[in-house]
Design a protein around this motif. Structure first.
Motif, PDB file in Angstrom:
ATOM      1  N   GLY A 295      41.005 -16.335  53.273  1.00 22.34           N
ATOM      2  CA  GLY A 295      39.552 -16.327  53.306  1.00 22.34           C
ATOM      3  C   GLY A 295      38.989 -16.712  54.666  1.00 22.34           C
ATOM      4  O   GLY A 295      39.677 -17.251  55.532  1.00 22.34           O
ATOM      5  N   VAL A 296      37.702 -16.427  54.845  1.00 22.14           N
ATOM      6  CA  VAL A 296      36.995 -16.703  56.097  1.00 22.14           C
ATOM      7  C   VAL A 296      35.875 -17.693  55.817  1.00 22.14           C
ATOM      8  O   VAL A 296      34.999 -17.427  54.981  1.00 22.14           O
ATOM      9  CB  VAL A 296      36.402 -15.408  56.688  1.00 22.14           C
ATOM     10  CG1 VAL A 296      35.611 -15.711  57.963  1.00 22.14           C
ATOM     11  CG2 VAL A 296      37.503 -14.390  56.947  1.00 22.14           C
ATOM     12  N   ALA A 297      35.897 -18.824  56.501  1.00 27.25           N
ATOM     13  CA  ALA A 297      34.827 -19.808  56.368  1.00 27.25           C
ATOM     14  C   ALA A 297      33.641 -19.381  57.229  1.00 27.25           C
ATOM     15  O   ALA A 297      33.801 -19.007  58.389  1.00 27.25           O
ATOM     16  CB  ALA A 297      35.325 -21.178  56.799  1.00 27.25           C
ATOM     17  N   VAL A 298      32.437 -19.423  56.667  1.00 26.80           N
ATOM     18  CA  VAL A 298      31.220 -19.065  57.391  1.00 26.80           C
ATOM     19  C   VAL A 298      30.245 -20.232  57.316  1.00 26.80           C
ATOM     20  O   VAL A 298      30.430 -21.178  56.554  1.00 26.80           O
ATOM     21  CB  VAL A 298      30.578 -17.781  56.819  1.00 26.80           C
ATOM     22  CG1 VAL A 298      31.525 -16.600  56.948  1.00 26.80           C
ATOM     23  CG2 VAL A 298      30.183 -17.972  55.361  1.00 26.80           C
ATOM     24  N   GLY A 299      29.188 -20.146  58.126  1.00 24.73           N
ATOM     25  CA  GLY A 299      28.212 -21.229  58.154  1.00 24.73           C
ATOM     26  C   GLY A 299      27.513 -21.380  56.819  1.00 24.73           C
ATOM     27  O   GLY A 299      27.061 -20.408  56.219  1.00 24.73           O
ATOM     28  N   GLY A 300      27.402 -22.607  56.353  1.00 21.47           N
ATOM     29  CA  GLY A 300      26.747 -22.880  55.083  1.00 21.47           C
ATOM     30  C   GLY A 300      27.348 -24.097  54.435  1.00 21.47           C
ATOM     31  O   GLY A 300      28.198 -24.779  55.006  1.00 21.47           O
ATOM     32  N   GLY A 301      26.918 -24.398  53.241  1.00 24.54           N
ATOM     33  CA  GLY A 301      27.471 -25.553  52.540  1.00 24.54           C
ATOM     34  C   GLY A 301      26.851 -26.852  53.016  1.00 24.54           C
ATOM     35  O   GLY A 301      25.729 -26.902  53.507  1.00 24.54           O
ATOM     36  N   PRO A 303      28.236 -31.230  54.292  1.00 29.61           N
ATOM     37  CA  PRO A 303      29.411 -31.976  54.761  1.00 29.61           C
ATOM     38  C   PRO A 303      30.507 -32.040  53.702  1.00 29.61           C
ATOM     39  O   PRO A 303      30.259 -32.419  52.550  1.00 29.61           O
ATOM     40  CB  PRO A 303      28.845 -33.360  55.069  1.00 29.61           C
ATOM     41  CG  PRO A 303      27.413 -33.095  55.439  1.00 29.61           C
ATOM     42  CD  PRO A 303      26.983 -31.961  54.543  1.00 29.61           C
ATOM     43  N   GLY A 304      31.699 -31.634  54.085  1.00 33.35           N
ATOM     44  CA  GLY A 304      32.832 -31.665  53.167  1.00 33.35           C
ATOM     45  C   GLY A 304      32.976 -30.437  52.307  1.00 33.35           C
ATOM     46  O   GLY A 304      33.941 -30.318  51.548  1.00 33.35           O
ATOM     47  N   SER A 317      34.564 -11.888  47.328  1.00 35.50           N
ATOM     48  CA  SER A 317      33.787 -12.935  46.689  1.00 35.50           C
ATOM     49  C   SER A 317      33.489 -14.007  47.736  1.00 35.50           C
ATOM     50  O   SER A 317      34.174 -14.128  48.750  1.00 35.50           O
ATOM     51  CB  SER A 317      34.539 -13.541  45.507  1.00 35.50           C
ATOM     52  OG  SER A 317      35.750 -14.120  45.944  1.00 35.50           O
ATOM     53  N   ALA A 318      32.449 -14.785  47.479  1.00 40.73           N
ATOM     54  CA  ALA A 318      32.090 -15.878  48.383  1.00 40.73           C
ATOM     55  C   ALA A 318      31.694 -17.078  47.543  1.00 40.73           C
ATOM     56  O   ALA A 318      30.888 -16.952  46.603  1.00 40.73           O
ATOM     57  CB  ALA A 318      30.928 -15.469  49.294  1.00 40.73           C
ATOM     58  N   GLY A 319      32.281 -18.209  47.858  1.00 37.85           N
ATOM     59  CA  GLY A 319      31.990 -19.415  47.107  1.00 37.85           C
ATOM     60  C   GLY A 319      32.234 -20.662  47.940  1.00 37.85           C
ATOM     61  O   GLY A 319      32.855 -20.610  48.998  1.00 37.85           O
ATOM     62  N   PHE A 320      31.749 -21.776  47.468  1.00 35.42           N
ATOM     63  CA  PHE A 320      31.879 -23.031  48.177  1.00 35.42           C
ATOM     64  C   PHE A 320      33.175 -23.719  47.753  1.00 35.42           C
ATOM     65  O   PHE A 320      33.511 -23.787  46.561  1.00 35.42           O
ATOM     66  CB  PHE A 320      30.691 -23.944  47.882  1.00 35.42           C
ATOM     67  CG  PHE A 320      29.402 -23.429  48.472  1.00 35.42           C
ATOM     68  CD1 PHE A 320      29.146 -23.554  49.832  1.00 35.42           C
ATOM     69  CD2 PHE A 320      28.457 -22.792  47.670  1.00 35.42           C
ATOM     70  CE1 PHE A 320      27.963 -23.067  50.381  1.00 35.42           C
ATOM     71  CE2 PHE A 320      27.299 -22.304  48.209  1.00 35.42           C
ATOM     72  CZ  PHE A 320      27.038 -22.449  49.564  1.00 35.42           C
ATOM     73  N   VAL A 321      33.897 -24.229  48.753  1.00 33.83           N
ATOM     74  CA  VAL A 321      35.150 -24.924  48.481  1.00 33.83           C
ATOM     75  C   VAL A 321      35.136 -26.239  49.257  1.00 33.83           C
ATOM     76  O   VAL A 321      34.519 -26.355  50.326  1.00 33.83           O
ATOM     77  CB  VAL A 321      36.378 -24.086  48.898  1.00 33.83           C
ATOM     78  CG1 VAL A 321      36.418 -22.782  48.126  1.00 33.83           C
ATOM     79  CG2 VAL A 321      36.375 -23.814  50.384  1.00 33.83           C
ATOM     80  N   ASN A 322      35.820 -27.237  48.719  1.00 38.40           N
ATOM     81  CA  ASN A 322      35.912 -28.524  49.385  1.00 38.40           C
ATOM     82  C   ASN A 322      36.907 -28.450  50.546  1.00 38.40           C
ATOM     83  O   ASN A 322      37.932 -27.763  50.461  1.00 38.40           O
ATOM     84  CB  ASN A 322      36.364 -29.603  48.401  1.00 38.40           C
ATOM     85  CG  ASN A 322      35.355 -29.851  47.311  1.00 38.40           C
ATOM     86  OD1 ASN A 322      34.136 -29.792  47.549  1.00 38.40           O
ATOM     87  ND2 ASN A 322      35.812 -30.100  46.086  1.00 38.40           N
ATOM     88  N   ASP A 323      36.574 -29.132  51.628  1.00 34.41           N
ATOM     89  CA  ASP A 323      37.497 -29.193  52.773  1.00 34.41           C
ATOM     90  C   ASP A 323      38.780 -29.940  52.392  1.00 34.41           C
ATOM     91  O   ASP A 323      38.764 -30.835  51.561  1.00 34.41           O
ATOM     92  CB  ASP A 323      36.832 -29.922  53.952  1.00 34.41           C
ATOM     93  CG  ASP A 323      35.768 -29.029  54.593  1.00 34.41           C
ATOM     94  OD1 ASP A 323      35.858 -27.802  54.435  1.00 34.41           O
ATOM     95  OD2 ASP A 323      34.867 -29.587  55.246  1.00 34.41           O
TER      96      ASP A 323
END
Length: 323
Positions: A295-301, A303-304, A317-323
């Protein structure tokens, strides 16, 4: 409406405002953003002469001693010029991106909050447009960044984009008005000031003149082309959807200029912020250069937490994941 002298520069400003009003037909009136400088002062005078109902908003950034007095003088001038009302709005300039960006954000937020549902006319000139294009070129993030400012991007109207800054100064002189000279506009610590006082004059000299106008024409052409591509991207996005995901096989044959716009629209919907060209290209490679990559991390979300675009079983698909 106010009667003004039939002098060349103020007539040129009035004609620009009149044409803008005819093209966009604002209902009920307009608001003018007035700083007290030459551009906004000439715009206010012309708009009061051309529009049936004009209200002035003066944003006091409170960055200098006496800024409240400057704002009060500007508001009084707006009333003298025929505005039905003039309000001073003090703001606090805080936030990321340096003083220029923070002041701009505070100013636009105050204008938006105080406009009462009416369009806001801004005093940006052709010179401002040229500076904006140069800043976009320096960012290097594609055609979107050098499209410049639109003459109407609701609620923001810019009737003076075809006029040089010198015209507004001459218009003020014809009206017997002395504009406020903001010290920040001569401070070389600000990028725009250096563009205005060093870079553009050098380009004009080296290339034989006409650079500001050429940059503005380029911005207009790119904006027209971009509007077509954006329309195609919206249509393509609608056909590529599968719920919240995108179907890869529907996007693979799409020309890359349209496809990246599709991805941009989709990622913004999914919560992306401050997308860069590099991020968009990496997401596009999940379609055009698929090699099983992750996957590719993009700007958003927050902290963490990151927004990640990924491909699986022929879907993006695009979704938020924890670092």
């Amino acid at each position: 409406m106010t009667l003004l002298p039939e002098a060349p520069a103020i007539l040129e400003v009035r004609h620009a405002v009149r044409a803008w009003l005819a093209r966009h037909e604002p209902a009920g009136g307009v608001v003018v953003a007035l700083s007290g400088g030459a551009d906004s002062l000439a715009l206010t005078a012309a708009t009061a002469a051309e529009a049936p109902s004009v209200r002035a908003l003066v944003v006091d950034h409170r960055l200098q001693d006496g800024s409240g007095d400057v704002a009060a003088v500007a508001a009084a001038r707006a009333l003298d010029l025929g505005c039905a009302r003039a309000d001073v709005v003090p703001v606090d300039v805080t936030g990321p991106g340096g003083l220029e960006a923070a002041a701009r954000a505070a100013r636009y937020a105050a204008l938006d909050a105080g406009r009462g549902g009416y369009p806001v006319l801004l005093g940006h000139t052709l010179d401002d447009q040229a500076e904006t294009v140069l800043l976009g070129l320096a960012r290097g993030s594609g055609g979107r960044s050098i499209r410049g400012m639109a003459e109407y991007d609701a609620p923001w109207g810019r009737p003076l984009l075809g006029l040089r800054r010198d015209t507004t100064r001459r218009a003020c002189a014809e009206l017997g008005l002395r504009p406020h000279e903001d010290p920040h506009n001569a401070d070389p610590g600000f990028t725009r000031v250096r563009l205005r006082t060093e870079v553009l004059p050098l380009l004009e000299d080296a290339l034989g003149g006409g650079v500001a106008g050429a940059l503005a024409r380029t911005a207009e052409q790119l904006r027209e082309d971009g509007e077509v591509l954006d329309t195609l991207a919206g249509q393509t996005l609608a056909t590529a959807r599968d719920g919240a995901d995108l179907v890869v096989e529907r996007l693979a044959p799409v020309p890359v200029a349209v496809r990246r716009r599709v991805l941009r629209l989709w990622l913004l919907e999914r919560g992306a912020k401050a997308l860069t060209d590099r991020q968009l290209r990496a997401v596009d490679e999940l379609i055009g250069r698929w090699r099983g990559q992750g996957g590719v991390a993009v700007g958003g979300g927050r902290p963490g937490v990151r927004l990640v675009a990924s491909r699986r079983r022929g879907r993006l698909s695009a979704g938020f994941v924890n670092d």
